[in-house]
Design an enzyme around this catalytic site. Structure first.
Site, PDB file in Angstrom:
ATOM      1  N   CYS A 180      31.083  26.117   7.572  1.00 52.93           N
ATOM      2  CA  CYS A 180      30.977  26.986   8.815  1.00 52.93           C
ATOM      3  C   CYS A 180      29.642  26.753   9.620  1.00 52.93           C
ATOM      4  CB  CYS A 180      31.196  28.406   8.597  1.00 52.93           C
ATOM      5  SG  CYS A 180      31.334  29.394  10.063  1.00 52.93           S
ATOM      6  N   CYS A 354      36.191  28.506  14.261  1.00 53.30           N
ATOM      7  CA  CYS A 354      35.030  29.304  13.888  1.00 53.30           C
ATOM      8  C   CYS A 354      34.803  30.552  14.356  1.00 53.30           C
ATOM      9  CB  CYS A 354      34.031  28.239  14.333  1.00 53.30           C
ATOM     10  SG  CYS A 354      32.209  28.683  13.800  1.00 53.30           S
TER      11      CYS A 354
HETATM   12  C1  LIG Z   1      27.739  32.050   5.286  1.00 53.26           C
HETATM   13  C2  LIG Z   1      29.305  31.377   5.554  1.00 53.26           C
HETATM   14  C3  LIG Z   1      30.028  31.706   6.457  1.00 53.26           C
HETATM   15  C4  LIG Z   1      31.165  31.341   6.579  1.00 53.26           C
HETATM   16  N1  LIG Z   1      31.939  31.680   7.543  1.00 53.26           N
HETATM   17  C5  LIG Z   1      33.394  31.458   7.887  1.00 53.26           C
HETATM   18  C6  LIG Z   1      34.362  31.884   8.766  1.00 53.26           C
HETATM   19  O1  LIG Z   1      33.765  32.575   9.661  1.00 53.26           O
HETATM   20  N2  LIG Z   1      35.510  31.378   8.706  1.00 53.26           N
HETATM   21  C7  LIG Z   1      35.781  30.350   8.011  1.00 53.26           C
HETATM   22  O2  LIG Z   1      37.071  30.209   8.269  1.00 53.26           O
HETATM   23  N3  LIG Z   1      35.238  29.841   6.987  1.00 53.26           N
HETATM   24  C8  LIG Z   1      33.870  30.404   7.022  1.00 53.26           C
HETATM   25  N4  LIG Z   1      33.107  29.735   5.950  1.00 53.26           N
HETATM   26  C9  LIG Z   1      33.584  28.516   5.462  1.00 53.26           C
HETATM   27  C10 LIG Z   1      34.322  28.845   4.040  1.00 53.26           C
HETATM   28  O3  LIG Z   1      33.997  29.762   3.463  1.00 53.26           O
HETATM   29  C11 LIG Z   1      34.136  27.644   3.513  1.00 53.26           C
HETATM   30  O4  LIG Z   1      34.951  26.555   4.001  1.00 53.26           O
HETATM   31  C12 LIG Z   1      35.467  27.685   2.164  1.00 53.26           C
HETATM   32  O5  LIG Z   1      35.293  28.811   1.231  1.00 53.26           O
HETATM   33  C13 LIG Z   1      35.701  26.405   1.437  1.00 53.26           C
HETATM   34  O6  LIG Z   1      36.638  26.690   0.342  1.00 53.26           O
HETATM   35  P1  LIG Z   1      36.857  25.544  -0.884  1.00 53.26           P
HETATM   36  O7  LIG Z   1      37.781  25.777  -1.516  1.00 53.26           O
HETATM   37  O8  LIG Z   1      36.768  23.926  -0.041  1.00 53.26           O
HETATM   38  O9  LIG Z   1      35.299  25.819  -1.422  1.00 53.26           O
HETATM   39  P2  LIG Z   1      34.788  26.891  -2.290  1.00 53.26           P
HETATM   40  O10 LIG Z   1      35.542  28.093  -1.833  1.00 53.26           O
HETATM   41  O11 LIG Z   1      33.220  26.904  -2.006  1.00 53.26           O
HETATM   42  O12 LIG Z   1      35.405  26.687  -3.474  1.00 53.26           O
HETATM   43  C14 LIG Z   1      34.653  25.448  -4.433  1.00 53.26           C
HETATM   44  C15 LIG Z   1      34.892  25.855  -5.938  1.00 53.26           C
HETATM   45  O13 LIG Z   1      34.779  24.671  -6.567  1.00 53.26           O
HETATM   46  C16 LIG Z   1      34.223  25.196  -7.922  1.00 53.26           C
HETATM   47  N5  LIG Z   1      33.492  23.944  -8.517  1.00 53.26           N
HETATM   48  C17 LIG Z   1      32.380  23.264  -7.944  1.00 53.26           C
HETATM   49  N6  LIG Z   1      32.050  22.194  -8.551  1.00 53.26           N
HETATM   50  C18 LIG Z   1      32.940  22.139  -9.622  1.00 53.26           C
HETATM   51  C19 LIG Z   1      33.130  21.209 -10.754  1.00 53.26           C
HETATM   52  N7  LIG Z   1      32.327  20.164 -10.910  1.00 53.26           N
HETATM   53  N8  LIG Z   1      34.088  21.499 -11.929  1.00 53.26           N
HETATM   54  C20 LIG Z   1      35.044  22.701 -11.572  1.00 53.26           C
HETATM   55  N9  LIG Z   1      34.879  23.666 -10.387  1.00 53.26           N
HETATM   56  C21 LIG Z   1      33.854  23.225  -9.553  1.00 53.26           C
HETATM   57  C22 LIG Z   1      33.121  26.329  -7.505  1.00 53.26           C
HETATM   58  O14 LIG Z   1      32.607  27.068  -8.510  1.00 53.26           O
HETATM   59  C23 LIG Z   1      33.878  26.979  -6.365  1.00 53.26           C
HETATM   60  O15 LIG Z   1      34.673  28.165  -6.987  1.00 53.26           O
HETATM   61  C24 LIG Z   1      31.758  30.313   5.620  1.00 53.26           C
HETATM   62  C25 LIG Z   1      30.829  29.917   4.686  1.00 53.26           C
HETATM   63  C26 LIG Z   1      29.729  30.738   4.796  1.00 53.26           C
HETATM   64  C27 LIG Z   1      29.021  30.237   3.309  1.00 53.26           C
END
Ligand SMILES: Cc1cc2nc3c(=O)[nH]c(=O)nc-3n(C[C@H](O)[C@H](O)[C@H](O)COP(=O)(O)OP(=O)(O)OC[C@H]3O[C@@H](n4cnc5c(N)ncnc54)[C@H](O)[C@@H]3O)c2cc1C
Length: 422
Positions: A180, A354
């Site tokens: 984000c 966003c």
């Molecule tokens: C402060 C903040 C504000 C945000 N605001 C917004 C917003 O307003 N609107 C919006 O749409 N998005 C927002 N986001 C972004 C959004 O939260 C992320 O884009 C989203 O969570 C990404 O999802 P993901 O599944 O790709 O990764 P994550 O949700 O981070 O999940 C990844 C998972 O993989 C696991 N993992 C990592 N490495 C390994 C491994 N080697 N083996 C097994 N498991 C592993 C981790 O433990 C984790 O649980 C924000 C994020 C933050 C931090």
């Protein structure tokens, strides 16, 4: 313990548990894919295995609201077993390597699993330790350093702003990509408004590594005006490299000159990187992200590997909103390849959104797709800050996440998803 772990590794590598669909990462992307596969009748839970080492699932978009005093941290975390679809297998091991030619997953304990189809959704890691001294000051409850990129440090940010008595606040943004890209400035506007309401005399300084305030010209213009109006001083091409006692050290990205800036409160955002196992496994692009086709989400080399979300090479802003647009495309294509032996269909055009809090009661909803092209759902509300959009983000999106998304019923801007058919 070491002996037990190696025995466990030996045992598992001997039996190699198989799953039809393996999902690495039980964050927003992994969870949403599992939920939609099941909700749409494409797979039964027993065909899916999720690898997730964390015990708690986080609604990370809520952490901005925690730091901004709009939400309690408890509302952003739930035990992983409460959010996973029932009867899906879960392994609490982190993954160390994929052997894509053998369809094998190797865990950090040395266990080996096999798969027919693999989805990689491991997000990006927050690298606080890449900023010298950052962790020490963040962990010290008495030091005025915080970050919304971690739930504990987000709570600290809320407390620090609540207790702030005036002076300089320095906010930072590291090199992109980050989760984000709007979040580093959302916390500025939220803190600005809170302090203004309390009549606390504050100088707000925003130090960004990039050279522009936002990557999409329309929103960049609105945000530049907003900063002028709110007297927020923006400093570009400045990268935070070290934190000292009440001092932040920045490196100018053009001249490499170092500059020391005094603060009374520092909000820092850590550099962020994908997990190294992606590169080690030969699945990465040059930057370390899972190298997938930008429209089908299928890996460019291995036809039974898929990726979405923050760890993928999709060249769009990394958000949960982007994942809600990516998931149906990934699920549909995975099923075409797996069950029907058909080619995947290009369906994702880079949609992301966003929601930028501009105060404690208003928000600018930015929506765009690949190449920073606008892709707005409510154009009349999106040319300025809006109270309606504020309530959508603060009150409705968390409900949609916890009540609908985890069941596979949330389609992002398409609204509630109804049964899509197997
Ligand atoms: C402060 C903040 C504000 C945000 N605001 C917004 C917003 O307003 N609107 C919006 O749409 N998005 C927002 N986001 C972004 C959004 O939260 C992320 O884009 C989203 O969570 C990404 O999802 P993901 O599944 O790709 O990764 P994550 O949700 O981070 O999940 C990844 C998972 O993989 C696991 N993992 C990592 N490495 C390994 C491994 N080697 N083996 C097994 N498991 C592993 C981790 O433990 C984790 O649980 C924000 C994020 C933050 C931090």
């Amino acid at each position: 313990m070491i002996v037990l772990n190696s025995l466990r590794g030996y045992y598992f590598s001997a039996i190699k548990i198989h799953s039809q669909i393996a999902i690495i990462g039980g964050g927003t992307g992994g969870l949403n894919v599992a939920a939609q596969l099941i909700a749409d009748g494409h797979a039964i839970p027993q065909q899916i295995r999720i690898f997730e080492p964390q015990k708690m699932h986080a609604y990370q978009p809520g952490w901005t609201m925690v730091g901004g005093g709009l939400c309690n941290v408890k509302k952003t975390l739930k035990p992983i077993e409460k959010v996973l679809p029932k009867n899906v297998s879960i392994s609490d091991s982190a993954i160390a390597k994929i052997n894509p030619k053998e369809n094998e997953i190797v865990t950090q304990n040395g266990e080996i699993y096999t798969y027919d189809q693999l989805v990689i959704a491991t997000g990006i890691k927050t690298e606080f330790d890449q900023i010298k001294g950052a962790r020490q000051y963040l962990d010290d409850l008495n030091s005025p350093v915080a970050s919304i990129y971690n739930y504990k440090y987000a709570e600290k940010m809320n407390r620090l702003v609540e207790e702030f008595e005036g002076g300089n606040i320095v906010y930072t943004e590291p090199p992109l990509p980050i989760k984000c890209a709007g979040a580093p400035q959302k916390i500025i506007y939220l803190s600005h408004d809170r302090l203004n309401k309390r009549g606390i005399k504050t100088n707000h300084h925003f130090y960004k590594t990039a050279g522009v305030i936002f990557g999409v010209p329309k929103y960049a213009e609105i945000l530049t005006e907003l900063c002028k109006k709110k007297e927020i001083n923006c400093h570009f091409k400045q990268k935070l490299i070290e934190v000292q006692d009440h001092k932040a050290i920045f490196e100018n990205q053009d001249t490499k000159e170092l500059k020391s800036v005094t603060f009374d409160l520092l909000h820092l955002v850590p550099p962020q990187l994908p997990d190294k196992f992606i590169t080690i496994s030969g699945l990465a692009d040059a930057a370390g992200f899972v190298n997938v086709n930008h429209n089908t989400l299928q890996h460019v080399t291995y036809k039974n590997i898929w990726s979405l979300g923050d760890c993928s090479s999709l060249p769009t802003s990394k958000t949960a909103a982007a994942i809600f647009a990516q998931t149906p495309v990934l699920v549909k294509n995975l099923i075409r390849v797996w069950k029907k032996n058909l080619e995947p269909i290009p369906g994702y055009q880079g949609y992301t959104s966003c929601p930028i809090f501009t105060s404690q009661s208003k928000l600018l909803l930015a929506e765009f797709k690949y190449n920073s092209q606008l892709d707005e759902t409510f154009p009349i509300f999106q040319s300025n800050e809006s109270r309606l959009m504020f309530h959508l983000k603060k009150d409705f999106f968390p409900i949609a996440y916890w009540q609908l998304m985890i069941k596979g019923w949330w389609g992002g801007r398409d609204g509630i998803r109804f049964f899509k058919g197997a």
